[in-house]
Design a protein around this motif. Structure first.
Motif, PDB file in Angstrom:
ATOM      1  N   LYS A  66       0.832  -1.204   0.000  1.00 43.19           N
ATOM      2  CA  LYS A  66       0.000   0.000   0.000  1.00 43.19           C
ATOM      3  C   LYS A  66       0.865   1.252   0.000  1.00 43.19           C
ATOM      4  O   LYS A  66       0.563   2.229  -0.710  1.00 43.19           O
ATOM      5  N   VAL A  67       1.944   1.244   0.772  1.00 44.26           N
ATOM      6  CA  VAL A  67       2.854   2.392   0.822  1.00 44.26           C
ATOM      7  C   VAL A  67       3.484   2.618  -0.548  1.00 44.26           C
ATOM      8  O   VAL A  67       3.605   3.762  -1.020  1.00 44.26           O
ATOM      9  N   ARG A  68       3.869   1.554  -1.217  1.00 45.19           N
ATOM     10  CA  ARG A  68       4.442   1.694  -2.571  1.00 45.19           C
ATOM     11  C   ARG A  68       3.442   2.318  -3.547  1.00 45.19           C
ATOM     12  O   ARG A  68       3.798   3.208  -4.325  1.00 45.19           O
ATOM     13  N   GLN A  73       1.518   7.159  -6.526  1.00 48.34           N
ATOM     14  CA  GLN A  73       0.456   8.124  -6.813  1.00 48.34           C
ATOM     15  C   GLN A  73       0.908   9.545  -6.510  1.00 48.34           C
ATOM     16  O   GLN A  73       0.616  10.477  -7.262  1.00 48.34           O
ATOM     17  N   VAL A  74       1.628   9.726  -5.384  1.00 49.60           N
ATOM     18  CA  VAL A  74       2.127  11.060  -5.027  1.00 49.60           C
ATOM     19  C   VAL A  74       3.139  11.528  -6.057  1.00 49.60           C
ATOM     20  O   VAL A  74       3.100  12.680  -6.518  1.00 49.60           O
ATOM     21  N   ARG A  75       4.041  10.676  -6.481  1.00 49.45           N
ATOM     22  CA  ARG A  75       5.061  11.043  -7.473  1.00 49.45           C
ATOM     23  C   ARG A  75       4.436  11.413  -8.815  1.00 49.45           C
ATOM     24  O   ARG A  75       4.884  12.337  -9.484  1.00 49.45           O
ATOM     25  N   SER A  76       3.413  10.658  -9.191  1.00 51.86           N
ATOM     26  CA  SER A  76       2.796  10.921 -10.497  1.00 51.86           C
ATOM     27  C   SER A  76       1.766  12.040 -10.435  1.00 51.86           C
ATOM     28  O   SER A  76       1.298  12.509 -11.474  1.00 51.86           O
TER      29      SER A  76
END
Length: 99
Positions: A66-68, A73-76
């Motif tokens: 889930k963390v990955r 999602q945050v990076r993209s």
């Protein structure tokens, strides 16, 4: 001349002392073997902590996946958190803290 008159008293005293020495050595051996034993007492909190740690170690790492996903999602730039849910959780945590 009576030889037997004095011969029993010294021998009896010797046998009494020998019996005391044997009893004393046995008691000293029991005390020394008892003194060398180690005793460990574990509190109920320590037992609970050990159980919790073992459960955490044995649990699968589902949070890692889930963390990955969230990191990607945050990076993209596609991560869109639910603001209402976040606010409710913050308020709930504060209320629980104040109790």
């Amino acid at each position: 001349m009576k030889i037997n008159q004095y011969s029993q008293t010294p021998l009896k005293a010797y046998s009494d002392n020998r019996a005391k020495d044997v009893a004393g050595k046995t008691q000293n051996q029991q005390q020394s073997s008892t003194a060398t034993r180690d005793v460990v007492n574990v509190s109920s909190q320590a037992k609970l902590l050990g159980t919790a740690r073992q459960a955490a170690t044995d649990s699968p790492d589902t949070r890692e996946q889930k963390v990955r996903e969230l990191r990607e999602q945050v990076r993209s730039g596609t991560y869109k958190p639910d603001i209402r849910k976040t606010a409710m959780n913050l308020v709930r945590d504060e209320v629980d803290f104040l109790r």
